[in-house]
Motif scaffolding. Structure first.
Motif, PDB file in Angstrom:
ATOM      1  N   ARG A   1     -82.220  -1.108 -76.710  1.00  0.00           N
ATOM      2  CA  ARG A   1     -83.642  -0.919 -77.021  1.00  0.00           C
ATOM      3  C   ARG A   1     -84.259  -2.194 -77.570  1.00  0.00           C
ATOM      4  O   ARG A   1     -85.387  -2.555 -77.231  1.00  0.00           O
ATOM      5  CB  ARG A   1     -83.824   0.212 -78.027  1.00  0.00           C
ATOM      6  CG  ARG A   1     -83.561   1.593 -77.468  1.00  0.00           C
ATOM      7  CD  ARG A   1     -84.530   1.947 -76.348  1.00  0.00           C
ATOM      8  NE  ARG A   1     -85.885   1.970 -76.798  1.00  0.00           N
ATOM      9  CZ  ARG A   1     -86.687   3.013 -76.810  1.00  0.00           C
ATOM     10  NH1 ARG A   1     -86.237   4.158 -76.361  1.00  0.00           N
ATOM     11  NH2 ARG A   1     -87.915   2.927 -77.235  1.00  0.00           N
TER      12      ARG A   1
ATOM     13  N   GLU B   1     -87.355  -4.246 -75.877  1.00  0.00           N
ATOM     14  CA  GLU B   1     -88.587  -4.594 -76.600  1.00  0.00           C
ATOM     15  C   GLU B   1     -88.829  -6.108 -76.585  1.00  0.00           C
ATOM     16  O   GLU B   1     -89.966  -6.556 -76.420  1.00  0.00           O
ATOM     17  CB  GLU B   1     -88.509  -4.074 -78.029  1.00  0.00           C
ATOM     18  CG  GLU B   1     -88.593  -2.560 -78.109  1.00  0.00           C
ATOM     19  CD  GLU B   1     -88.358  -2.018 -79.512  1.00  0.00           C
ATOM     20  OE1 GLU B   1     -88.314  -2.818 -80.463  1.00  0.00           O
ATOM     21  OE2 GLU B   1     -88.219  -0.788 -79.637  1.00  0.00           O
TER      22      GLU B   1
ATOM     23  N   GLN C   1     -92.030  -8.223 -75.000  1.00  0.00           N
ATOM     24  CA  GLN C   1     -92.797  -9.240 -75.732  1.00  0.00           C
ATOM     25  C   GLN C   1     -92.840 -10.551 -74.966  1.00  0.00           C
ATOM     26  O   GLN C   1     -93.889 -11.191 -74.878  1.00  0.00           O
ATOM     27  CB  GLN C   1     -92.186  -9.476 -77.111  1.00  0.00           C
ATOM     28  CG  GLN C   1     -92.380  -8.348 -78.082  1.00  0.00           C
ATOM     29  CD  GLN C   1     -91.673  -8.600 -79.403  1.00  0.00           C
ATOM     30  OE1 GLN C   1     -91.092  -9.666 -79.624  1.00  0.00           O
ATOM     31  NE2 GLN C   1     -91.695  -7.611 -80.275  1.00  0.00           N
TER      32      GLN C   1
END
Length: 71
Positions: free
Chosen positions: A39, A43, A47
């Motif tokens: 995870r 993420e 970004q």
């Protein structure tokens, strides 16, 4: 931390098989750590997709290699 939870037998069996570990606790720790790390990477990729890294003007692969070798 001690936790009581109800998990499907098939899921527990799959975790034991795929995560390995000497016992169920170790298998669950490995599986949860891998899930958390996945995870975090997802993420971070999101970004970077929104704001990609940019190298300073004039930076080359050779200059980066040399900098990494001297550290």
């Amino acid at each position: 931390m001690k936790v009581t939870t109800i998990l499907p037998d098939r899921l527990v069996a799959d975790v034991r098989l795929l995560a390995g570990g000497r016992n169920l606790t170790e298998a669950l720790i490995r599986a949860l750590e891998e899930w958390v790390n996945t995870r975090k990477i997802r993420e971070l990729n999101a970004q970077v997709g929104k704001s990609p890294f940019e190298f300073a003007h004039g930076t080359t692969a050779d200059s980066l290699r040399e900098a990494n070798r001297t550290r």
